[in-house]
Design a protein around this motif. Structure first.
Motif, PDB file in Angstrom:
ATOM      1  N   TYR A 131       0.814  -1.224   0.000  1.00 29.40           N
ATOM      2  CA  TYR A 131       0.000   0.000   0.000  1.00 29.40           C
ATOM      3  C   TYR A 131       0.844   1.268   0.000  1.00 29.40           C
ATOM      4  CZ  TYR A 131      -4.925  -1.328   0.410  1.00 29.40           C
ATOM      5  OH  TYR A 131      -6.198  -1.741   0.146  1.00 29.40           O
ATOM      6  N   LEU A 148     -10.337   4.503  -2.385  1.00 29.01           N
ATOM      7  CA  LEU A 148     -11.000   3.521  -1.524  1.00 29.01           C
ATOM      8  C   LEU A 148     -10.007   2.432  -1.148  1.00 29.01           C
ATOM      9  CD1 LEU A 148     -13.787   2.810  -0.279  1.00 29.01           C
ATOM     10  CD2 LEU A 148     -14.220   1.413  -2.305  1.00 29.01           C
ATOM     11  N   LEU A 149      -9.760   2.286   0.156  1.00 29.90           N
ATOM     12  CA  LEU A 149      -8.797   1.318   0.668  1.00 29.90           C
ATOM     13  C   LEU A 149      -9.519   0.058   1.139  1.00 29.90           C
ATOM     14  CD1 LEU A 149      -6.812   3.803   2.958  1.00 29.90           C
ATOM     15  CD2 LEU A 149      -6.389   3.317   0.529  1.00 29.90           C
ATOM     16  N   LYS A 155      -4.887   2.589   8.168  1.00 29.70           N
ATOM     17  CA  LYS A 155      -5.787   3.627   8.653  1.00 29.70           C
ATOM     18  C   LYS A 155      -5.932   4.786   7.671  1.00 29.70           C
ATOM     19  CE  LYS A 155      -5.794   3.157  13.668  1.00 29.70           C
ATOM     20  NZ  LYS A 155      -5.560   3.852  14.954  1.00 29.70           N
ATOM     21  N   LEU A 156      -7.086   5.453   7.769  1.00 28.85           N
ATOM     22  CA  LEU A 156      -7.367   6.623   6.934  1.00 28.85           C
ATOM     23  C   LEU A 156      -6.300   7.694   7.096  1.00 28.85           C
ATOM     24  CD1 LEU A 156     -11.197   6.932   7.651  1.00 28.85           C
ATOM     25  CD2 LEU A 156     -10.177   6.279   5.461  1.00 28.85           C
ATOM     26  N   ARG A 171     -12.387   3.960   3.539  1.00 28.20           N
ATOM     27  CA  ARG A 171     -12.080   2.545   3.720  1.00 28.20           C
ATOM     28  C   ARG A 171     -13.336   1.716   3.520  1.00 28.20           C
ATOM     29  NH1 ARG A 171      -8.926   1.381   9.258  1.00 28.20           N
ATOM     30  NH2 ARG A 171      -9.198  -0.750   8.475  1.00 28.20           N
ATOM     31  N   MET A 173     -14.660  -2.532   3.987  1.00 29.21           N
ATOM     32  CA  MET A 173     -14.382  -3.915   4.372  1.00 29.21           C
ATOM     33  C   MET A 173     -15.514  -4.786   3.845  1.00 29.21           C
ATOM     34  SD  MET A 173     -12.845  -6.454   5.574  1.00 29.21           S
ATOM     35  CE  MET A 173     -11.383  -5.523   6.007  1.00 29.21           C
ATOM     36  N   GLU A 216     -14.342   4.293  12.068  1.00 28.79           N
ATOM     37  CA  GLU A 216     -13.165   3.492  11.745  1.00 28.79           C
ATOM     38  C   GLU A 216     -12.764   2.583  12.909  1.00 28.79           C
ATOM     39  OE1 GLU A 216      -8.905   4.137   9.476  1.00 28.79           O
ATOM     40  OE2 GLU A 216      -9.577   5.705  10.860  1.00 28.79           O
ATOM     41  N   PHE A 219     -13.862  -1.052  12.659  1.00 28.87           N
ATOM     42  CA  PHE A 219     -13.502  -1.885  11.516  1.00 28.87           C
ATOM     43  C   PHE A 219     -12.926  -3.238  11.938  1.00 28.87           C
ATOM     44  CE2 PHE A 219     -14.836   0.782   8.325  1.00 28.87           C
ATOM     45  CZ  PHE A 219     -14.393   0.388   7.068  1.00 28.87           C
ATOM     46  N   GLU A 319      -2.085  -1.075  13.848  1.00 30.54           N
ATOM     47  CA  GLU A 319      -1.943  -0.262  12.631  1.00 30.54           C
ATOM     48  C   GLU A 319      -0.890   0.811  12.831  1.00 30.54           C
ATOM     49  OE1 GLU A 319      -6.075   0.905  12.321  1.00 30.54           O
ATOM     50  OE2 GLU A 319      -6.374  -0.580  10.779  1.00 30.54           O
TER      51      GLU A 319
END
Length: 319
Positions: A131, A148-149, A155-156, A171, A173, A216, A219, A319
């Motif tokens: 990434y 879009l991750l 993390k954002l 993000r 999932m 977030e 998540f 993270e």
């Protein structure tokens, strides 16, 4: 609207499959209506607003009876997509480029930078370890675009620091059922996201199934209960099918019957019934079902299931 996928792993390909199925195989060539069939989009679903945390759950192809009871009395309004946008799918996935082009008819770009330049929304669907390098590479092409991750542990804020404040970072999932438009997908947005850009992300998420807008911080837990859950359900189906085979039934019949029973139970739950209510309805006093549940509990079923669903968050949270 040009949606570009960098990477074509299991999740990326599942999303590509759903988008092209929703728009037709030639979505790459001509573009399809990104917000068509609003009654079948996410915005035909419901809003669920629990006391502890506000989030939105919207879905495609909702059954009318499920829609009427699913919100449990809470606000049922969902915002409509803001514009009639044509969807075109682009991709760059290195060794999988040719396979994606043949399977779905998507337009293949030469590299990550060219894709980021051509697309309006970029979905980063590579392995998480790559990434940071990819984000540094494509950052100059991202101004004013949506990123879009899909990685569970990126993390954002980390992404925003790399690409800059003029990029709309979000993000998602999803789970593997995205490939048939039946994913349960979590969404969250970076601090610079505007409402118009949120509507675009919602419209895309609606193409792959049902989505939930959460903080977030949730998540990691969502990964455990929805992102990873198909593997747990498949393990249960495999074990139940094994039992059927031991009882003399053909394996193919066992797989189909157990899957149909799981699907039917899920639809009953989505109609507003509680799991405990359905369980009690099936269990007769001194019957075979309650004996089976007792055997599961003796083997640690509830504790093991809870541990399995919670096993991912400690890993994801680093993270």
């Amino acid at each position: 609207m040009k949606v570009g996928f960098i990477g074509g792993g299991n999740m990326g390909e599942a999303m590509i499959a759903a988008l092209c199925r929703a728009g037709g195989r030639d979505c790459a060539a001509s573009g399809e209506n990104f917000t068509e069939d609003k009654e079948n989009s996410a915005h035909g679903g419901r809003n669920f607003m629990p006391d502890a945390q506000n989030f939105t759950a919207c879905e495609r192809n909702s059954e009318p009876d499920m829609q009427n009871s699913a919100s449990d009395g809470h606000d049922s309004s969902c915002a409509q997509p803001g514009s009639d946008t044509k969807l075109q799918v682009l991709a760059y996935a290195r060794s999988k480029n040719e396979a994606l082009r043949k399977r779905y008819g998507v337009q293949i770009l030469q590299d990550e930078t060219q894709l980021a330049h051509a697309a309006d929304m970029i979905v980063l669907a590579t392995k998480p370890a790559s990434y940071e390098g990819i984000l540094h590479l494509i950052a100059p092409e991202l101004a004013g675009k949506i990123l879009l991750l899909l990685a569970p542990n990126f993390k954002l804020e980390r992404a925003q620091n790399i690409v800059g404040a003029d990029v709309f970072v979000a993000r998602a999932m999803p789970n593997v059922a995205a490939g048939i438009g039946a994913s349960a997908t979590a969404l969250c947005y970076g601090e610079y996201f505007d409402e118009a850009s949120r509507e675009i992300v919602r419209a895309l998420a609606a193409k792959i199934g049902k989505f939930y807008e959460i903080d977030e911080a949730g998540f990691a837990a969502f990964t455990g209960i929805a992102g990873s859950l198909p593997a747990y359900v498949c393990a249960f189906i495999e074990a139940a099918a094994d039992a059927g085979v031991r009882g003399g039934l053909p394996r193919a019949l066992c797989y189909d019957a157990v899957a149909a029973a799981v699907e039917g139970t899920a639809r009953l739950l989505q109609s507003g019934k509680r799991p405990s209510e359905l369980k009690d309805a099936v269990c007769s006093p001194a019957g075979t079902t309650v004996e089976g549940l007792a055997a599961l509990e003796a083997a640690g079923w509830s504790i093991t299931t809870a541990r399995n669903s919670a096993a991912t968050p400690p890993f994801v949270s680093r993270e």
